[in-house]
Write an enzyme that holds these catalytic residues in place. Structure first.
Site, PDB file in Angstrom:
ATOM      1  N   ASP A   1       1.043  -1.371   0.141  1.00  0.00           N
ATOM      2  CA  ASP A   1      -0.268   0.358  -0.158  1.00  0.00           C
ATOM      3  C   ASP A   1       0.535   1.668   0.326  1.00  0.00           C
ATOM      4  OD1 ASP A   1      -3.488   0.168   0.502  1.00  0.00           O
ATOM      5  OD2 ASP A   1      -2.745   1.993   0.815  1.00  0.00           O
TER       6      ASP A   1
ATOM      7  N   LYS B   1      -1.015   2.682   7.290  1.00  0.00           N
ATOM      8  CA  LYS B   1      -1.779   1.577   7.351  1.00  0.00           C
ATOM      9  C   LYS B   1      -1.066   1.003   7.688  1.00  0.00           C
ATOM     10  CE  LYS B   1      -5.484   1.420   4.658  1.00  0.00           C
ATOM     11  NZ  LYS B   1      -6.404   1.114   3.137  1.00  0.00           N
TER      12      LYS B   1
ATOM     13  N   THR C   1     -11.255   2.263  -7.638  1.00  0.00           N
ATOM     14  CA  THR C   1     -11.482   2.650  -9.397  1.00  0.00           C
ATOM     15  C   THR C   1     -13.179   3.182  -8.686  1.00  0.00           C
ATOM     16  OG1 THR C   1     -12.969   0.854  -9.212  1.00  0.00           O
ATOM     17  CG2 THR C   1     -11.520   0.662 -10.300  1.00  0.00           C
TER      18      THR C   1
ATOM     19  N   LYS D   1     -18.774  -8.620 -13.461  1.00  0.00           N
ATOM     20  CA  LYS D   1     -18.707  -8.082 -12.025  1.00  0.00           C
ATOM     21  C   LYS D   1     -20.419  -6.473 -11.775  1.00  0.00           C
ATOM     22  CE  LYS D   1     -18.185  -6.068  -7.975  1.00  0.00           C
ATOM     23  NZ  LYS D   1     -18.055  -7.007  -6.964  1.00  0.00           N
TER      24      LYS D   1
ATOM     25  N   ASN E   1     -35.229  -6.582   1.172  1.00  0.00           N
ATOM     26  CA  ASN E   1     -35.817  -5.411   1.729  1.00  0.00           C
ATOM     27  C   ASN E   1     -35.867  -3.290   1.120  1.00  0.00           C
ATOM     28  OD1 ASN E   1     -35.831  -7.236   3.785  1.00  0.00           O
ATOM     29  ND2 ASN E   1     -33.245  -6.836   4.162  1.00  0.00           N
TER      30      ASN E   1
ATOM     31  N   CYS F   1     -19.612  -0.037  -3.677  1.00  0.00           N
ATOM     32  CA  CYS F   1     -20.350   0.006  -4.846  1.00  0.00           C
ATOM     33  C   CYS F   1     -21.529  -0.401  -5.417  1.00  0.00           C
ATOM     34  CB  CYS F   1     -20.027  -1.543  -4.693  1.00  0.00           C
ATOM     35  SG  CYS F   1     -18.695  -2.082  -3.416  1.00  0.00           S
TER      36      CYS F   1
HETATM   37  N1  LIG Z   1     -15.121  -2.928  -0.661  1.00  0.00           N
HETATM   38  C1  LIG Z   1     -15.985  -3.687  -1.134  1.00  0.00           C
HETATM   39  O1  LIG Z   1     -16.366  -4.043  -0.946  1.00  0.00           O
HETATM   40  C2  LIG Z   1     -15.931  -3.949  -2.777  1.00  0.00           C
HETATM   41  C3  LIG Z   1     -15.753  -5.192  -3.033  1.00  0.00           C
HETATM   42  C4  LIG Z   1     -15.794  -5.696  -4.227  1.00  0.00           C
HETATM   43  C5  LIG Z   1     -14.853  -4.753  -5.313  1.00  0.00           C
HETATM   44  N2  LIG Z   1     -14.958  -3.988  -4.727  1.00  0.00           N
HETATM   45  C6  LIG Z   1     -14.489  -3.290  -5.949  1.00  0.00           C
HETATM   46  O2  LIG Z   1     -12.888  -2.971  -5.567  1.00  0.00           O
HETATM   47  C7  LIG Z   1     -11.893  -1.645  -5.734  1.00  0.00           C
HETATM   48  C8  LIG Z   1     -11.200  -2.209  -4.184  1.00  0.00           C
HETATM   49  O3  LIG Z   1     -12.254  -1.117  -3.274  1.00  0.00           O
HETATM   50  P1  LIG Z   1     -11.852  -1.141  -1.728  1.00  0.00           P
HETATM   51  O4  LIG Z   1     -13.353  -1.379  -1.352  1.00  0.00           O
HETATM   52  O5  LIG Z   1     -11.173  -1.884  -0.679  1.00  0.00           O
HETATM   53  O6  LIG Z   1     -10.469   0.542  -2.134  1.00  0.00           O
HETATM   54  P2  LIG Z   1      -9.942   1.586  -0.910  1.00  0.00           P
HETATM   55  O7  LIG Z   1     -10.209   2.081  -1.232  1.00  0.00           O
HETATM   56  O8  LIG Z   1     -10.760   0.651   0.885  1.00  0.00           O
HETATM   57  O9  LIG Z   1      -8.668   0.395  -1.127  1.00  0.00           O
HETATM   58  C9  LIG Z   1      -7.963   1.007  -2.550  1.00  0.00           C
HETATM   59  C10 LIG Z   1      -6.486   0.741  -1.104  1.00  0.00           C
HETATM   60  O10 LIG Z   1      -5.472   0.964  -2.012  1.00  0.00           O
HETATM   61  C11 LIG Z   1      -4.577   2.066  -1.664  1.00  0.00           C
HETATM   62  N3  LIG Z   1      -3.214   2.348  -3.190  1.00  0.00           N
HETATM   63  C12 LIG Z   1      -4.098   3.169  -3.927  1.00  0.00           C
HETATM   64  N4  LIG Z   1      -2.993   3.324  -5.204  1.00  0.00           N
HETATM   65  C13 LIG Z   1      -2.079   2.120  -4.640  1.00  0.00           C
HETATM   66  C14 LIG Z   1      -1.012   1.846  -5.306  1.00  0.00           C
HETATM   67  N5  LIG Z   1      -0.423   2.538  -6.639  1.00  0.00           N
HETATM   68  N6  LIG Z   1      -0.152   0.602  -4.765  1.00  0.00           N
HETATM   69  C15 LIG Z   1      -0.785  -0.139  -3.641  1.00  0.00           C
HETATM   70  N7  LIG Z   1      -1.985   0.587  -2.905  1.00  0.00           N
HETATM   71  C16 LIG Z   1      -2.602   1.197  -3.465  1.00  0.00           C
HETATM   72  C17 LIG Z   1      -4.789   2.428  -0.458  1.00  0.00           C
HETATM   73  O11 LIG Z   1      -4.471   3.629  -0.297  1.00  0.00           O
HETATM   74  C18 LIG Z   1      -5.845   2.270  -0.357  1.00  0.00           C
HETATM   75  O12 LIG Z   1      -5.874   1.700   1.182  1.00  0.00           O
HETATM   76  C19 LIG Z   1     -12.412  -1.149  -5.896  1.00  0.00           C
HETATM   77  O13 LIG Z   1     -12.902  -1.434  -7.521  1.00  0.00           O
HETATM   78  C20 LIG Z   1     -14.200  -1.583  -5.954  1.00  0.00           C
HETATM   79  O14 LIG Z   1     -15.213  -1.096  -6.564  1.00  0.00           O
HETATM   80  C21 LIG Z   1     -15.223  -3.201  -3.687  1.00  0.00           C
HETATM   81  O1  LIG Z   2     -32.259  -6.061   0.877  1.00  0.00           O
HETATM   82  C1  LIG Z   2     -31.713  -4.705   1.054  1.00  0.00           C
HETATM   83  C2  LIG Z   2     -30.068  -5.010   0.424  1.00  0.00           C
HETATM   84  C3  LIG Z   2     -29.324  -3.766   0.779  1.00  0.00           C
HETATM   85  N1  LIG Z   2     -29.538  -3.001   0.630  1.00  0.00           N
HETATM   86  C4  LIG Z   2     -28.887  -1.977   1.186  1.00  0.00           C
HETATM   87  O2  LIG Z   2     -28.201  -1.631  -0.365  1.00  0.00           O
HETATM   88  C5  LIG Z   2     -26.852  -1.516   0.686  1.00  0.00           C
HETATM   89  C6  LIG Z   2     -25.504  -2.430   0.308  1.00  0.00           C
HETATM   90  O3  LIG Z   2     -25.247  -3.230   0.752  1.00  0.00           O
HETATM   91  P1  LIG Z   2     -24.445  -4.895   1.112  1.00  0.00           P
HETATM   92  O4  LIG Z   2     -24.802  -5.089  -0.844  1.00  0.00           O
HETATM   93  O5  LIG Z   2     -25.003  -6.197   1.567  1.00  0.00           O
HETATM   94  O6  LIG Z   2     -23.277  -3.962   0.890  1.00  0.00           O
HETATM   95  P2  LIG Z   2     -21.936  -4.208   0.426  1.00  0.00           P
HETATM   96  O7  LIG Z   2     -20.491  -4.714   1.098  1.00  0.00           O
HETATM   97  O8  LIG Z   2     -21.887  -3.076  -0.357  1.00  0.00           O
HETATM   98  O9  LIG Z   2     -21.650  -5.497  -0.804  1.00  0.00           O
HETATM   99  C7  LIG Z   2     -22.144  -5.169  -2.610  1.00  0.00           C
HETATM  100  O10 LIG Z   2     -21.511  -4.719  -2.750  1.00  0.00           O
HETATM  101  C8  LIG Z   2     -20.181  -5.140  -2.803  1.00  0.00           C
HETATM  102  C9  LIG Z   2     -19.115  -3.785  -4.109  1.00  0.00           C
HETATM  103  O11 LIG Z   2     -19.352  -4.673  -5.374  1.00  0.00           O
HETATM  104  C10 LIG Z   2     -20.356  -6.318  -3.972  1.00  0.00           C
HETATM  105  O12 LIG Z   2     -19.254  -6.923  -4.301  1.00  0.00           O
HETATM  106  C11 LIG Z   2     -21.284  -7.663  -2.641  1.00  0.00           C
HETATM  107  O13 LIG Z   2     -21.250  -8.804  -3.728  1.00  0.00           O
HETATM  108  C12 LIG Z   2     -22.745  -6.194  -3.151  1.00  0.00           C
HETATM  109  O14 LIG Z   2     -23.828  -7.076  -2.276  1.00  0.00           O
HETATM  110  C13 LIG Z   2     -26.389  -1.485   1.950  1.00  0.00           C
HETATM  111  O15 LIG Z   2     -27.106  -0.197   1.865  1.00  0.00           O
HETATM  112  C14 LIG Z   2     -27.741  -1.597   2.346  1.00  0.00           C
HETATM  113  O16 LIG Z   2     -28.327  -1.056   3.469  1.00  0.00           O
HETATM  114  C15 LIG Z   2     -30.941  -2.690   0.925  1.00  0.00           C
HETATM  115  O17 LIG Z   2     -31.898  -1.378   1.364  1.00  0.00           O
HETATM  116  N2  LIG Z   2     -31.817  -3.320   0.616  1.00  0.00           N
END
Ligand SMILES: NC(=O)c1ccc[n+]([C@@H]2O[C@H](COP(=O)([O-])OP(=O)(O)OC[C@H]3O[C@@H](n4cnc5c(N)ncnc54)[C@H](O)[C@@H]3O)[C@@H](O)[C@H]2O)c1
Ligand SMILES: O=c1ccn([C@@H]2O[C@H](COP(=O)(O)OP(=O)(O)O[C@H]3O[C@H](CO)[C@@H](O)[C@H](O)[C@H]3O)[C@@H](O)[C@H]2O)c(=O)[nH]1
Length: 458
Positions: A31, A36, A87, A205, A252, A261
């Site tokens: 990172d 961190k 992103t 995705k 819900n 996301c």
């Molecule tokens: N948060 C989720 O639940 C979730 C789930 C599925 C997919 N995604 C996708 O995954 C990606 C990351 O999401 P996130 O929530 O984990 O992001 P985040 O913002 O929590 O973390 C990103 C991290 O990358 C670091 N970073 C930035 N530039 C860097 C570099 N050059 N080298 C190394 N580290 C660097 C930042 O300091 C930060 O710690 C996004 O595209 C998001 O849409 C997120």
């Molecule tokens: O019936 C429902 C279910 C969810 N939510 C809302 O939807 C949002 C997202 O919820 P949830 O999907 O549980 O959380 P995330 O962590 O944002 O996860 C979503 O986004 C991620 C990032 O891309 C994906 O990887 C996951 O599969 C996808 O569920 C929250 O505000 C919830 O309160 C509702 O309002 N009603």
């Protein structure tokens, strides 16, 4: 066992790195954030995720996992580099790919071994073709490098569980070499693998996230209509859920979807469609419904009360969902400024999100209103004139109708997550407003013997 580096230690990168180490790989998590990295090295997780810290400590102690800002050393001679950087959304709704580009450049200038670059971040369809070309253009050493897509589906609050028990692993590769390497990295997880081409993987995705967002917005749309015609959206969801084609999850209704996301991924796909001359009407509608939903209860309460000025307002829940300290696109972030602007004195409870909220909202705008963070629901509710529920934390779900009635000065509750029983609240003398569930008098509902049925969330 593979030697793996992970770029980015957010929800996706850190959980991927830790679980790769857990199943036997040798992992370096990279990172740019020095603080961190220091925190992680000390055994503390920078994010709140159940079970994560324990696995971090275990694998760090076993020498299978390390954290560093030194990407040059980390990327130099690994078998695969997973990219999990952000992103985020740009002003026009498109995805900001600058973090991905930076990592791609760093990889190109550093790797001295044949290496598979795997993009876990959510990126618009076609991005990984460009990432591969970009790396090859800047490559310093004569090595084989390919890019595969491997989108992540974990949900916050259950990230470790979701990764170790994922419904499927999506692999998007353009060569047998890339497909085989990624498949064998995932082999120890023993999970179903779906292997498709790179662009299809990227689309899976967005299509998945946007479908879930659509499902929520659809139920919110139906909820708003339910309210007008005297139906109860929770009973409607229950009735719908028995149809296996519909399913029981993500039905819900409430004050809309937040998080890092759904809001950005709906906008990014809509933007991508527009750029390709296509009008993605369904996703546009999901975005539109969600926009109106977030402040629905605030607007209702504003009509019901003359003013919020000088009122004690209890806020239960700040994060975008329970189980996380993340505030990105949380309903609280939209509603609290409106309440403060009106001069409300807010007493906010959230088991883990208050610290982050304080960072973004140190005080009310223009010195109006006040916000006090309290450590339990009772302190928030004591003598309150009105209460808003923004997040369905267990602590909040457990609040009984009697408690609202006894603690609040005026028991007036706006529940954005439909967590309480309408009839029970009304019987206790609480004026209760939720989403898509009219008062019992309007719905003409008789007292049901089957209370479990009414309290079940779908
Ligand atoms: N948060 C989720 O639940 C979730 C789930 C599925 C997919 N995604 C996708 O995954 C990606 C990351 O999401 P996130 O929530 O984990 O992001 P985040 O913002 O929590 O973390 C990103 C991290 O990358 C670091 N970073 C930035 N530039 C860097 C570099 N050059 N080298 C190394 N580290 C660097 C930042 O300091 C930060 O710690 C996004 O595209 C998001 O849409 C997120
Ligand atoms: O019936 C429902 C279910 C969810 N939510 C809302 O939807 C949002 C997202 O919820 P949830 O999907 O549980 O959380 P995330 O962590 O944002 O996860 C979503 O986004 C991620 C990032 O891309 C994906 O990887 C996951 O599969 C996808 O569920 C929250 O505000 C919830 O309160 C509702 O309002 N009603």
């Amino acid at each position: 066992m593979y030697k793996i580096a992970v770029a980015g230690t957010g929800y996706v990168g850190l959980v991927a790195g830790v679980t790769f180490a857990e199943v036997g790989h040798q992992v370096a998590c990279v990172d740019i954030d020095e603080e961190k990295v220091k925190v992680m090295k000390s055994g503390v997780s920078p994010i709140y995720e159940e079970g994560l810290e324990k696995l971090m400590q275990k694998n760090y102690a076993a020498g299978k996992l390390d954290y560093t800002t030194d990407y040059k050393t980390a990327y130099k001679d690994v078998d695969a580099i997973f990219i999990g950087v952000g992103t985020p959304e740009q002003a026009d709704g498109s995805a900001n790919l600058s973090y991905i580009a930076t990592v791609a450049r760093q990889i190109a200038e550093t790797i001295e071994n044949d290496c598979l670059v795997v993009v876990k971040s959510t990126v618009p369809i076609g991005t990984n073709d460009k990432v591969e070309q970009f790396i090859q253009d800047f490559l310093v050493h004569d090595v084989r490098v390919e890019v595969a897509s491997n989108p992540e589906f974990l949900a916050q609050g259950s990230a470790v569980h979701d990764t170790l028990h994922a419904a499927r692993i999506i692999i998007g590769a353009e060569s047998k070499w890339a497909e085989d390497r990624l498949m064998s990295i995932y082999e120890p997880f023993k999970l179903p693998i779906v292997s498709v081409n790179r662009r299809s993987a990227e689309m899976i995705k967005y299509a998945s996230n946007d479908f879930l967002a659509l499902k929520i917005s659809y139920m919110n749309d139906i909820a708003n209509l339910c309210e007008l015609v005297g139906a109860d959206v929770q009973d409607v969801a229950k009735g719908m859920s028995f149809d296996e084609r519909i399913g029981s999850k993500f039905l819900n209704a409430g004050i809309g979807f937040g998080g890092s996301c759904f809001p950005k991924d709906t906008k990014a796909l809509e933007n991508l469609a527009r750029q390709n001359g296509y009008d993605l009407k369904t996703v546009k509608a999901a975005i539109d419904v969600n926009k109106g939903q977030k402040t629905l209860l605030y607007k209702k309460a504003s009509k019901r009360l003359i003013t919020f000025s000088g009122l004690k307002v209890a806020v239960l829940g700040l994060t975008f969902k329970p189980g996380t300290d993340d505030l990105r696109e949380a309903a609280s972030l939209e509603n609290i400024p409106l309440l403060l602007e009106q001069g409300a004195d807010i007493y906010a409870f959230d088991p883990v999100g208050a610290k982050n909220f304080e960072k973004v909202h140190p005080e009310g705008p223009n010195g109006k209103g006040t916000i006090t963070y309290v450590s339990n629901v009772e302190q928030a509710l004591q003598d309150a004139n009105v209460c808003f529920v923004f997040t369905e934390w267990e602590e909040v779900k457990k609040v009984t109708p009697k408690k609202y009635k006894n603690l609040m000065r005026t028991p007036l509750v706006y529940d954005g997550r439909n967590i309480h029983d309408v009839l029970e609240m009304e019987k206790a003398g609480v004026e209760y407003h939720s989403v898509g569930r009219p008062s019992t008098s309007l719905a003409g509902k008789k007292e049901s013997k089957n209370h479990d049925f009414q309290n079940t969330r779908y």
